[in-house]
Design an enzyme around this catalytic site. Structure first.
Site, PDB file in Angstrom:
ATOM      1  CG  ASP A   1      -2.051  -1.136   1.042  1.00 49.82           C
ATOM      2  OD1 ASP A   1      -3.107  -0.876   0.322  1.00 49.82           O
ATOM      3  OD2 ASP A   1      -1.819  -2.112   1.457  1.00 49.82           O
TER       4      ASP A   1
ATOM      5  CG  HIS B   1      -6.258   2.133  -4.475  1.00 47.24           C
ATOM      6  ND1 HIS B   1      -6.654   3.547  -4.751  1.00 47.24           N
ATOM      7  CD2 HIS B   1      -6.720   1.651  -3.447  1.00 47.24           C
ATOM      8  CE1 HIS B   1      -7.455   3.743  -3.908  1.00 47.24           C
ATOM      9  NE2 HIS B   1      -7.370   2.728  -2.848  1.00 47.24           N
TER      10      HIS B   1
ATOM     11  CG  HIS C   1      -4.261  -5.671  -2.301  1.00 47.28           C
ATOM     12  ND1 HIS C   1      -3.227  -4.841  -1.761  1.00 47.28           N
ATOM     13  CD2 HIS C   1      -5.283  -4.892  -2.332  1.00 47.28           C
ATOM     14  CE1 HIS C   1      -3.485  -3.610  -1.608  1.00 47.28           C
ATOM     15  NE2 HIS C   1      -4.975  -3.419  -1.947  1.00 47.28           N
TER      16      HIS C   1
ATOM     17  CG  HIS D   1      -4.234   1.751   3.792  1.00 46.44           C
ATOM     18  ND1 HIS D   1      -4.619   2.742   3.173  1.00 46.44           N
ATOM     19  CD2 HIS D   1      -4.232   0.581   3.130  1.00 46.44           C
ATOM     20  CE1 HIS D   1      -4.525   2.593   2.007  1.00 46.44           C
ATOM     21  NE2 HIS D   1      -4.320   1.269   1.811  1.00 46.44           N
TER      22      HIS D   1
HETATM   23 MN   LIG Z   1      -4.335   0.112  -0.349  1.00 45.78          MN
END
Ligand SMILES: [Mn+2]
Length: 480
Positions: free
Chosen positions: A8, A85, A175, A211
């Site tokens: 991240d 993302h 992820h 996160h």
């Molecule tokens: Mn992220």
């Protein structure tokens, strides 16, 4: 065997629309890579969301290339997967570019085999290969981000991950949000995987997506290796603040606390035991000031601001009941000479006491799909404002492939990339084909009820749009 586990990074993010935040995100990535190289790791893992958007700007790509050249020069391979993302439905992505330049090695499902110094592959079907990294005798497996409905199908009867990684060992890089570690994170009620849905057998689970820093040891989980989230390298939202200041109406002085989520960084892992390495992320203060009048709030804000270092970021939430309410413009000027690098005000002040009515639950108000959309907006609103086209891609991907009515589970054809062959999955679970291929039209598209333990909602008749706000129905028909 030593390796670094980073995740991240969100390169390219200009948090609060502040250019200095772009530099911060690049700076901590450089710091992490430099520290890993200095520690003489054998390889580096990037567990998704290296970039903030799937189509980063040329400047961001240049910054990434420059930093990834540091391990390359020392012959330290970097293995990566795409996160939510930075994944793309396009054939060629920025990850392909970096891979072509020899800066990273991606692992997961590919259309072509890879056989080179650091990669191996196994043919799964006609044009589907499982690619993994190989350093010495350690295998680095992984899969880019997928949504829960892609990984866990037919109410859990088919587990794509377990089918894909059966009998594999070494490292598994994913992820995804695992429920067991998602407590007090935005994914608490919107996890992708339950703990027992992770394939067993790996010595280390290198995760990304959540996160904040989280570890679950084998003694807690019963799995063969620890599950580790390094968290993001920079502070991406208020929950990741380094410091918390509270100044309620009962307090005589503001109370400053260091947040338990405070330090940011990554892990250096030796013999599959992670050791945290901190990076110098910018101090981020989450401040809540409570008052019963404008003057009191202003005074308290000034007093609180004197406790915030010059280079910090401060998000100040004003609370209380003030007759006539407040306007944030009345507070902005207050700190302009404070030296705080960036501050912003949020208001939870109410003009009058509000008597709240009986609360409706999210489940009663929204479909599962609408809640997923709201969650994405809540977790990372910038993701969408910074790249509308990525949002549209996400929406199209989610929707084209996510509608059981249009895309029933079939053996070939409409399978989204990253799906294990159904046959493989069935072999794993022993599921009978008849049940696995239950006709989609009898199925309720959302599984709200089952997820929450309540009785499932009755399917809405497609021909009769009754709820005008139903985004779900709207998207399925393509018009309101
Ligand atoms: Mn992220």
């Amino acid at each position: 065997m030593r390796f670094a586990h980073i995740s991240d990074v969100h390169l390219g993010r200009e948090q609060f629309n502040q250019p200095f935040r772009y530099d911060d995100y690049v700076r901590v990535f450089r710091e992490a890579i430099e520290k890993a190289v200095k520690e003489r790791v054998d390889f580096i893992l990037i567990a998704g969301d290296l970039f903030h958007v799937s189509r980063p700007s040329p400047k961001t790509i240049r910054d990434a290339v420059e930093i990834l050249e540091i391990p390359k020069r020392k012959d330290i391979p970097v293995f990566a997967i795409e996160g939510n993302h930075d994944k793309t439905i396009r054939e060629t992505s920025v990850f392909d570019l970096l891979e072509h330049l020899g800066l990273i090695h991606t692992v997961g499902l590919k259309r072509e085999p890879r056989e080179n110094e650091f990669q191996r592959s196994k043919k799964l079907s006609e044009n589907r290969y499982l690619v993994w990294g190989q350093v010495g005798d350690v295998e680095i497996h992984g899969l880019r981000h997928h949504t829960r409905w892609q990984l866990i199908r037919n109410d859990g009867a088919v587990n794509v991950l377990k089918a894909l990684f059966k009998g594999k060992k070494g490292i598994l890089m994913l992820h995804q949000a695992v429920d067991y570690l998602a407590k007090d994170t935005p994914y608490q009620d919107a996890f992708d995987l339950k703990l027992n849905e992770l394939p067993d057998g790996f010595s280390y689970y290198a995760l990304g997506h959540i996160h904040v820093r989280r570890i679950a040891e084998t003694a807690q989980t019963g799995l063969s290796g620890p599950i580790v989230y390094p968290g993001s390298l920079e502070r991406t939202e208020i929950r990741e603040a380094s410091h918390i200041i509270r100044y309620s109406t009962r307090d005589k002085k503001p109370k400053v606390m260091e947040s338990r989520e405070g330090p940011k960084g990554f892990y250096i892992v030796e013999d599959f035991q992670p050791e945290f390495v901190e990076v110098d992320a910018r101090p981020f203060y989450s401040i809540r000031v409570e008052g019963e009048g404008k003057a009191e709030l202003r005074e308290k804000v000034e007093e609180t601001a004197s406790l915030v270092p010059r280079d910090a970021i401060a998000v100040i939430t004003l609370e209380g009941t003030v007759k006539g309410g407040i306007s944030l413009a009345e507070f902005n000027d207050l700190l302009k000479d404070s030296g705080i690098r960036y501050y912003t005000f949020r208001s939870r002040v109410v003009g009058e006491a509000v008597i709240s009515k009986e609360r409706l639950s999210e489940e009663e108000l929204f479909t599962e799909w609408e809640r997923e959309l709201l969650l994405h907006l809540r977790v990372s609103p910038k993701e969408f404002s910074e790249g509308l086209s990525d949002f549209v891609s996400w929406l199209v991907e989610r929707y084209e492939k996510g509608i059981p009515a249009k895309a029933p589970v079939t053996k070939k054809g409409a399978e989204p990339e990253g799906q294990a062959k159904e046959g493989t999955a069935k072999a794993e679970t022993g599921e009978k084909p008849a049940k696995a291929r239950k006709p989609a039209k009898t199925k309720e598209p959302t599984k709200t009820g089952k997820e929450t333990g309540k009785a499932p909602k009755k399917p809405k008749p497609i021909s009769k749009p009754k709820n005008p706000s139903s985004l779900d129905a709207w998207l399925r028909r393509g018009k309101p």
